[in-house]
Enzyme design. Structure first.
Site, mmCIF file in Angstrom:
data_model
loop_
_atom_site.group_PDB
_atom_site.id
_atom_site.type_symbol
_atom_site.label_atom_id
_atom_site.label_comp_id
_atom_site.label_asym_id
_atom_site.label_seq_id
_atom_site.Cartn_x
_atom_site.Cartn_y
_atom_site.Cartn_z
ATOM 1 N N LYS A 114 0.824 -1.205 0.000
ATOM 2 C CA LYS A 114 0.000 0.000 0.000
ATOM 3 C C LYS A 114 0.858 1.255 0.000
ATOM 4 O O LYS A 114 0.469 2.273 -0.566
ATOM 5 C CB LYS A 114 -0.965 0.010 1.191
ATOM 6 C CG LYS A 114 -2.105 -0.973 1.020
ATOM 7 C CD LYS A 114 -3.341 -0.611 1.812
ATOM 8 C CE LYS A 114 -4.487 -1.542 1.431
ATOM 9 N NZ LYS A 114 -5.671 -1.435 2.241
ATOM 10 N N LYS A 196 -5.003 -10.215 -6.485
ATOM 11 C CA LYS A 196 -6.350 -10.499 -5.980
ATOM 12 C C LYS A 196 -7.361 -9.431 -6.416
ATOM 13 O O LYS A 196 -6.983 -8.276 -6.659
ATOM 14 C CB LYS A 196 -6.341 -10.660 -4.452
ATOM 15 C CG LYS A 196 -6.371 -9.388 -3.673
ATOM 16 C CD LYS A 196 -6.803 -9.670 -2.231
ATOM 17 C CE LYS A 196 -6.911 -8.349 -1.495
ATOM 18 N NZ LYS A 196 -7.535 -8.398 -0.223
ATOM 19 N N LYS A 199 -11.487 -4.162 -4.110
ATOM 20 C CA LYS A 199 -12.526 -3.141 -4.338
ATOM 21 C C LYS A 199 -11.951 -1.769 -4.629
ATOM 22 O O LYS A 199 -12.635 -0.914 -5.184
ATOM 23 C CB LYS A 199 -13.495 -3.096 -3.138
ATOM 24 C CG LYS A 199 -12.859 -2.698 -1.814
ATOM 25 C CD LYS A 199 -13.928 -2.564 -0.753
ATOM 26 C CE LYS A 199 -13.817 -3.616 0.336
ATOM 27 N NZ LYS A 199 -12.578 -3.598 1.128
HETATM 28 N N1 AQP Z 1 -10.283 -11.210 -3.846
HETATM 29 C C1 AQP Z 1 -10.612 -11.798 -2.722
HETATM 30 N N2 AQP Z 1 -10.798 -13.124 -2.657
HETATM 31 C C2 AQP Z 1 -11.143 -13.725 -1.510
HETATM 32 N N3 AQP Z 1 -11.322 -13.072 -0.355
HETATM 33 C C3 AQP Z 1 -11.157 -11.739 -0.357
HETATM 34 N N4 AQP Z 1 -11.258 -10.801 0.610
HETATM 35 C C4 AQP Z 1 -11.005 -9.580 0.076
HETATM 36 N N5 AQP Z 1 -10.731 -9.690 -1.231
HETATM 37 C C5 AQP Z 1 -10.805 -11.018 -1.528
HETATM 38 C C6 AQP Z 1 -11.611 -11.083 1.993
HETATM 39 O O1 AQP Z 1 -12.663 -10.219 2.359
HETATM 40 C C7 AQP Z 1 -12.542 -9.853 3.730
HETATM 41 C C8 AQP Z 1 -12.686 -8.367 3.861
HETATM 42 O O2 AQP Z 1 -11.626 -7.725 3.233
HETATM 43 P P1 AQP Z 1 -11.422 -6.177 3.424
HETATM 44 O O3 AQP Z 1 -12.496 -5.467 2.730
HETATM 45 O O4 AQP Z 1 -11.280 -5.866 4.851
HETATM 46 O O5 AQP Z 1 -10.062 -5.798 2.847
HETATM 47 P P2 AQP Z 1 -9.133 -6.345 1.783
HETATM 48 O O6 AQP Z 1 -8.821 -7.786 2.003
HETATM 49 O O7 AQP Z 1 -7.975 -5.405 1.730
HETATM 50 O O8 AQP Z 1 -10.050 -6.224 0.492
HETATM 51 P P3 AQP Z 1 -9.855 -5.273 -0.700
HETATM 52 O O9 AQP Z 1 -11.088 -5.402 -1.529
HETATM 53 O O10 AQP Z 1 -8.554 -5.556 -1.395
HETATM 54 O O11 AQP Z 1 -9.860 -3.869 -0.012
HETATM 55 P P4 AQP Z 1 -9.041 -2.602 -0.362
HETATM 56 O O12 AQP Z 1 -9.033 -2.560 -1.856
HETATM 57 O O13 AQP Z 1 -9.802 -1.472 0.235
HETATM 58 O O14 AQP Z 1 -7.696 -2.794 0.234
HETATM 59 C C9 AQP Z 1 -11.203 -10.380 4.211
HETATM 60 O O15 AQP Z 1 -11.443 -11.550 4.971
HETATM 61 C C10 AQP Z 1 -10.464 -10.698 2.948
HETATM 62 O O16 AQP Z 1 -9.551 -11.773 3.112
#
Ligand code: AQP
Length: 334
Positions: A114, A196, A199
């Site tokens: 990040k 991965k 969002k």
């Molecule tokens: N692509 C993914 N596949 C499977 N599991 C996923 N999770 C997130 N993306 C995937 C799981 O969702 C839960 C919540 O995640 P989060 O929203 O707290 O943050 P993150 O993992 O950082 O997801 P993002 O979408 O990538 O968020 P941003 O873009 O804001 O950093 C977790 O249990 C995660 O494992």
């Protein structure tokens, strides 16, 4: 309720929850709600470690709650709440910061990634994010944390901090274990299938939202990056196709072999068309329930208000213990 093991998990309202969040997290949470005492949090304080538009953050937070419920997470069985409503999270985080070393925070891969992305506004909260996450987990004397591969390192830190505190000040925290879900693969970006699905991806074609129109889903799947091999096969050499098979299998209940057999000798065109329909249909009940819920903001407010009360009662017990053990004089009320 009391003798059930405790689960804590959450999602950041840093955008619109994706199909990755749904398959990798929310669907699994639903499966846990009868057997465990689950705290499912909307981690808004984590979301602000990267710049957020205030009005979008407010909207996204409420929408995340509606998405939890629309996915089948029952507010009667679980504690659904907003992280910033329970101030013990940030208070415990401060204490945990005092036993966290810069060395271990420097090693966190999410911070490294990040910080590369947002070097211009690299802030201290992004750096101490894993300590706040440890606080989220440890406050509830959590037994199990369902985490994706990407969060394993953070959970390891939470375990280390719990053990360190317990050794230094006597037994206080339960040391949490990772909960490995039986199903639910890591869903990858549709545009760069070795990354991965996220969002906050700048490229909207890289992810599918949990709530998205059928046309948009079809368009994105059509554009999904595959390869020139032309065979629907579950293989690491074909990460794009593998990802689509994972999604297809998860949402349809069909096995990977079944899917491979169904598309033997057929091109990617028909496979993609069918995958898109599986997604549209798989998300349809969620979308319908979600739209109903958003019409009833009062209901959502009641849920997060009750959730905060319940969470706070548990959190405050741990926080009081911690404050006492480190030598802070308990406040007197006159
Ligand atoms: N692509 C993914 N596949 C499977 N599991 C996923 N999770 C997130 N993306 C995937 C799981 O969702 C839960 C919540 O995640 P989060 O929203 O707290 O943050 P993150 O993992 O950082 O997801 P993002 O979408 O990538 O968020 P941003 O873009 O804001 O950093 C977790 O249990 C995660 O494992």
């Amino acid at each position: 309720m009391e003798d059930k093991k405790i689960i804590f998990s959450g999602a950041q309202p840093s955008g619109k929850l994706t199909l990755g969040n749904y398959i990798g997290a929310l669907k699994n949470w639903v499966a846990l709600q009868d057997e465990y005492n689950c705290y499912y949090c909307i981690v808004d304080l984590h979301a602000i470690t990267v710049p957020q538009e205030p009005k979008d953050l407010r909207k996204n937070s409420l929408e995340v709650l509606a998405k939890y419920i629309a996915s089948g997470i029952d507010p009667e069985k679980n504690t659904l709440f907003i992280q910033s409503h329970v101030s013990a999270h940030t208070e415990l985080s401060w204490v945990l910061n005092t036993i966290s070393s810069m060395g271990e925070l420097n090693r966190m891969t999410q911070f490294k990634e990040k910080s590369k992305k947002s070097e211009a506004n690299l802030n201290a909260a992004l750096y101490t994010y894993p300590v706040l996450m440890a606080s989220d987990i440890l406050l509830y004397q959590t037994d199990l944390v369902p985490v994706g591969e990407d969060q394993k390192q953070h959970l390891e830190l939470a375990r280390n901090l719990a053990q360190r505190f317990n050794t230094r000040y006597s037994e206080t925290f339960k040391v949490p274990e990772p909960y490995i879900a039986k199903v639910g693969a890591r869903i990858m970006s549709l545009q760069e299938p070795t990354k991965k699905m996220s969002k906050s991806d700048e490229n909207e074609n890289a992810y599918i939202g949990m709530i998205e129109t059928a046309d948009s889903i079809r368009r994105k799947v059509k554009r999904a990056v595959t390869d020139s091999i032309g065979i629907v096969k579950y293989s690491d050499e074909q990460p794009g196709v593998k990802n689509l098979i994972n999604i297809y299998s998860n949402l349809s209940g069909k096995s990977i072999e079944e899917i491979e057999n169904m598309y033997e000798g057929k091109g990617y065109g028909v496979f993609k068309d069918d995958t898109a329909e599986v997604i549209v249909e798989g998300l349809r009940p969620v979308r319908e329930k979600y739209e109903d819920l958003l019409k009833n903001k009062d209901y959502l407010e009641t849920i997060y208000a009750q959730g905060a009360d319940k969470a706070e009662r548990a959190a405050i017990k741990t926080l009081r213990k911690v404050y006492k053990k480190v030598g802070l004089i308990p406040r007197k009320f006159i």
